[in-house]
Design a protein around this motif. Structure first.
Motif: not given
Ligand SMILES: [Zn+2]
Lengths: 443, 71
Positions: A123, A119-120, A116
């Motif tokens: 982004e 992926q942050w 997670e």
């Protein structure tokens, strides 16, 4: 409307009113405090008496303690779980990616990312690459083996996510990389500034003008990118060159838009404070220099609250012709760690880089060495000239450099010419500044 | 400062937030149905990471816009 939306990676955020961005940041700051206190041993202790609901404004944020790299080292060394220690914000089995800092200022810090959190981070990099004009039609060449260092991994995954075609260019020598870029007709590069210059230099030696290769844009990572170096890269490659700032621990937190004039803070992913360098308690005004204190707001595997990056930046205020509303920093002035007092004068190596890269294009590589001779600090600039200049550039040349440096830094430099090819070529973090004094008299 | 997102409201911010919440709920249900099967568990986890990102980029904007309208 649709076309306008395509200009930004996320127009919802990038055109939000500043007060809305701040509201989102404070909301996620509160959430992060609650989360960190529950999941990280470090914060259970450090924020024992702080509660999410205490945070209602930037003033209340500033009451919380700062942390820095040394705190992270202490929270790791000999602490469990190995190797991340007490900063870890998820169960060890949730960690999917190991990264570490380069260790240029001491023992490396190990940085855990859960899927997670990764992926942050990716982004955030999508914002950065999109701002720099990377699009689905780009073939992005990354001339590095990424190793345990984070920047090119982030760039790789983000370029992939936004639809570029990514070519990992590790395990090749420089000439093979140039050949590969030509063979594949790559349109974009991710590189350190130093290696970008080195690639161009090698291309020239191969009889290829880098401007004809077809690289349209380059995003730099890993090292500071003063304006003069950026302009030199742009001229060498005939490409747009973009900068960003960040680090392994706090992630990349600001980057250039198409205006290439200052860097946008990636709001509201980060709460960034630019604090007075002496007191670290008040925010500096637009145009003033301060130290960047960064809180990444959505990364739970390694929660950092008010991380003192020691990056010295100039506050830029809001507003940009690109239409983005996030706060800007006008320039990255250097690292607080690199600020030194030499003969009583405050010195930053970036000042030398500016002069060398802008005014002395004959110099292909350089190194600054500070030594104490007797009671006196001596500062030497070792320069490596282009081969065709010969080993001994003229005395006039040396005097010209020395005079320009004196004007810019108020210090008298000894200029020493070295043989072509004798100074190290760096691919990741360059170490062109060597302070060999025992007592470094930090500024 | 600029008027808060007149144009973006037309992209139906609330609608997007609702769907993101629903997706999260559906993923939790899918995980439950999958029992311990790695194929479900790991793919759901990956998708939940993107939900985390979308909450940051979309749901938060909707929430803040809403709270401003009520204030
Ligand atoms: Zn801009």
């Amino acid at each position: 409307m649709k076309e306008q939306n395509r200009k930004y990676w996320n127009p919802l955020l990038e055109k939000s009113a500043p007060e809305q961005l701040l509201a989102m940041e404070l909301k996620n700051f509160r959430k992060l405090i609650g989360y960190a206190k529950e999941h990280s041993v470090f914060y259970q202790k450090q924020l024992k008496d702080v509660f999410p609901e205490d945070i209602t404004s930037l003033e209340t944020v500033r009451r919380l303690p700062l942390i820095d790299k040394e705190d992270l080292r202490k929270a790791q060394e000999g602490k469990s779980p190995f190797p991340y220690g007490e900063m870890l914000g998820v169960e060890l089995k949730e960690v999917t990616d190991f990264r570490q800092t380069s260790g240029t200022t001491g023992k490396p810090v190990y940085v855990p990312e859960s899927y997670e959190s990764w992926q942050w981070r990716v982004e955030v990099w999508c914002h950065i690459l999109w701002m720099a004009g990377f699009r689905e039609t780009d073939r992005v060449f990354v001339p590095f083996g990424y190793n345990v260092y984070v920047a090119f991994w982030e760039g790789h995954y983000a370029a992939e996510k936004l639809g570029c075609e990514v070519v990992p260019g590790g395990a090749l020598d420089t000439r093979d990389r140039i050949s590969k870029i030509l063979e594949l007709k790559a349109t974009a590069l991710l590189s350190t500034p130093t290696y970008g210059l080195h690639l161009a230099e090698e291309a020239f030696k191969m009889g290829i003008d880098p401007r004809t290769i077809g690289i349209k844009r380059m995003l730099c990572a890993g090292e500071p990118l003063p304006l003069a170096t950026r302009e030199r890269l742009e001229q060498s490659w005939g490409a747009e060159v973009y900068d960003h700032i960040g680090g392994t621990e706090p992630c990349a937190w600001a980057a250039m838009c198409e205006e290439r004039n200052g860097l946008h803070i990636i709001e509201p992913f980060f709460l960034v404070e630019i604090l007075d360098m002496e007191t670290l308690t008040t925010e500096v005004g637009p145009g003033e220099l301060g130290v960047a204190v960064v809180t990444p707001l959505g990364r739970r595997s390694f929660p950092l609250i008010r991380f003192n990056t020691k990056d010295v930046v100039r506050q830029g205020g809001n507003g940009c012709p690109c239409g983005r509303t996030s706060k800007k920093i006008a320039e990255v002035a250097g690292r607080a760690d690199d600020l030194r007092k030499i003969r009583g004068v405050l010195f930053t190596p970036v000042a030398v880089e500016e002069i060398v890269r802008r005014e002395f294009l004959e110099i292909v590589e350089y190194e600054i060495v500070v030594q104490r001779e007797g009671l006196m600090d001596e500062i030497t600039l070792r320069v490596e000239p282009q081969e065709e200049m010969g080993v001994e550039p003229s005395k006039v040349f040396n005097r010209r450099i020395s005079e320009r440096l004196k004007t810019k830094t108020n210090l008298r430099f000894r200029i020493e010419s070295v043989l072509p090819g004798s100074l190290p070529r760096y691919t990741l973090k360059s170490k062109r500044f060597k302070d060999l004094r025992e007592d470094k008299a930090d500024g | 400062m600029g008027k808060p997102r007149e144009k973006e409201e037309r992209v139906n911010l609330d609608g997007m937030k609702t769907i993101i919440d629903q997706l999260e709920q559906l993923l939790i249900e899918l995980k439950g149905l999958g029992g311990e099967m790695p194929v479900i568990e790991k793919n759901v986890k990956a998708m939940m990471s993107f939900i985390h990102v979308l909450k940051f980029g979309v749901s938060d904007v909707a929430e803040v816009a809403k709270s401003e309208n009520f204030s």
